[in-house]
Enzyme design. Structure first.
Site, mmCIF file in Angstrom:
data_model
loop_
_atom_site.group_PDB
_atom_site.id
_atom_site.type_symbol
_atom_site.label_atom_id
_atom_site.label_comp_id
_atom_site.label_asym_id
_atom_site.label_seq_id
_atom_site.Cartn_x
_atom_site.Cartn_y
_atom_site.Cartn_z
ATOM 1 N N ASP A 204 24.428 18.463 -38.784
ATOM 2 C CA ASP A 204 23.844 17.275 -38.149
ATOM 3 C C ASP A 204 23.143 16.469 -39.233
ATOM 4 O O ASP A 204 23.134 16.853 -40.409
ATOM 5 C CB ASP A 204 22.874 17.674 -37.029
ATOM 6 C CG ASP A 204 22.896 16.677 -35.865
ATOM 7 O OD1 ASP A 204 22.864 15.459 -36.146
ATOM 8 O OD2 ASP A 204 22.941 17.101 -34.704
ATOM 9 N N PHE A 233 28.807 12.380 -38.512
ATOM 10 C CA PHE A 233 30.214 12.542 -38.122
ATOM 11 C C PHE A 233 31.001 11.239 -38.080
ATOM 12 O O PHE A 233 32.218 11.250 -37.953
ATOM 13 C CB PHE A 233 30.353 13.308 -36.814
ATOM 14 C CG PHE A 233 29.466 12.869 -35.676
ATOM 15 C CD1 PHE A 233 29.452 11.567 -35.214
ATOM 16 C CD2 PHE A 233 28.640 13.796 -35.045
ATOM 17 C CE1 PHE A 233 28.653 11.175 -34.150
ATOM 18 C CE2 PHE A 233 27.833 13.419 -33.969
ATOM 19 C CZ PHE A 233 27.842 12.112 -33.528
ATOM 20 N N HIS A 251 31.477 12.422 -25.316
ATOM 21 C CA HIS A 251 31.179 11.631 -24.107
ATOM 22 C C HIS A 251 30.174 10.515 -24.367
ATOM 23 O O HIS A 251 30.023 9.608 -23.544
ATOM 24 C CB HIS A 251 30.736 12.534 -22.955
ATOM 25 C CG HIS A 251 29.285 12.937 -22.984
ATOM 26 N ND1 HIS A 251 28.619 13.374 -21.856
ATOM 27 C CD2 HIS A 251 28.376 13.009 -23.988
ATOM 28 C CE1 HIS A 251 27.383 13.679 -22.155
ATOM 29 N NE2 HIS A 251 27.200 13.461 -23.437
#
Length: 341
Positions: A204, A233, A251
């Site tokens: 992350d 990412f 999502h």
């Protein structure tokens, strides 16, 4: 003969929808004030609670009276309240606590956006962006307090669903697993505990990894099997693992942005590896699901969406993957296994 009043033709579900809004906001009040924590020692009067919490006694009493009538808290005939089995889950730090979720759902980041839902329906765009001028994640980066509330809520959700996800799929068969966009590492910790031969990597952004180190979910007996890798990412996903998992990441984004993330994953995943998307299961037509609620949340807050299996199949095919199988879990999430092509 007394004439009977005609039956109310209005379906009860429509009235319950109104009640749900009121109940939601009174639960937010209880969570924000920490009422359940105040009642940890047993019965307490509304007057005492109001004094401790520095709020209006009558307004607090009426709020708790409503909640007690719905089975949340218990009231006696002297305007006193105590916790019951349900309200215990509003306490801080107890197993299964949902306090941080209600703090997020009632926050200035989340709740006002729903007042502008018509904007999202007319345009297909996030009403959160309309209110703040930036998308949801950009807004959180500029507001540390709202970011903390969001972070706590997402950790809370992963704590609740993590064991079911870890048990549903054989993550251990891959040998090594990178959790991309894994936040504080709570899901990865559940997976590693359920699969003791698995090696894990939490990937992350640097500031997120700093919080993960503070939370220590991957410390102790998991430390020897865990490393952390900085990752944005949208720019790059680190190589080095056989399988890559992303929970509730795709999502958040529309198809164009999702394709960028998936393409970067494809560059990192070896030919013998796998991509594992953990997303809400929408189920079929006319079937209730949490995913159909969260789909509207995504529309309003981020401009993202929940997707059907067919939609994921097409999205994955466009970025170098083949949808291999979908594994349901007991938490209404599904593990979507995609293999490189």
């Amino acid at each position: 003969m007394t004439q009977q009043a005609p039956a109310n033709p209005l379906p009860p579900i429509l009235l319950r929808a109104r009640d749900g809004l009121i109940l939601h906001q009174t639960l937010y009040v209880a969570a924000k004030l920490g009422v359940a924590d105040q009642l940890e020692g047993g019965w307490c009067s509304a007057a005492q609670l109001a004094q401790r919490l520095e709020v209006n006694e009558d307004a607090l009493y009426r709020t708790l009276r409503l909640l007690a009538s719905q089975g949340i808290f218990e009231e006696n005939n002297t305007r006193c309240f105590r916790n019951n089995e349900v309200s215990n889950f509003l306490r801080t730090g107890v197993p299964g606590s949902v306090r941080s979720l209600f703090l997020f759902w009632g926050s200035d980041f989340h709740y006002p956006s729903f007042g502008k839902i018509m904007h999202s329906i007319k345009t297909g765009e996030s009403s959160r962006t309309l209110l703040s001028g930036t998308n949801g994640f950009e807004h959180l980066r500029s507001d540390p307090e709202q970011a903390r509330i969001f972070d706590d809520a997402m950790t809370n959700m992963s704590q609740l669903v993590g064991p079911a996800i870890a048990a549903a799929y054989d993550f251990g068969s891959w040998g090594s697993l990178m959790d991309v966009g894994g936040g504080n590492g709570i899901l990865l910790s559940h997976i590693l505990r359920a699969h003791p031969t698995l090696r894990g990597v939490l990937a992350d952004q640097e500031h997120v990894l700093a919080r993960a180190r503070e939370h220590c979910f991957l410390a102790g007996d998991l430390a020897s099997r865990t490393t952390m890798e900085p990752c944005n990412f949208f720019e790059h996903v680190p190589p080095g693992c056989q399988a890559y998992v992303m929970k509730s990441v795709i999502h958040d984004w529309d198809d164009d942005q999702a394709k960028i993330i998936l393409t970067n994953c494809r560059k990192a995943i070896p030919a013998y590896g796998a991509l594992l998307l953990v997303e809400w299961d929408l189920f079929g037509e006319n079937v209730p699901s949490n995913g159909k609620f969260i789909d509207i949340v995504m529309l309003i807050l981020t401009g993202g969406r929940e997707r059907s299996v067919d939609e994921y199949r097409d999205l994955l095919a466009s970025t170098g993957f083949r949808l291999n199988r979908v594994v349901p879990t007991a938490a209404q999430f599904a593990v979507i296994e995609a293999l490189p092509v």
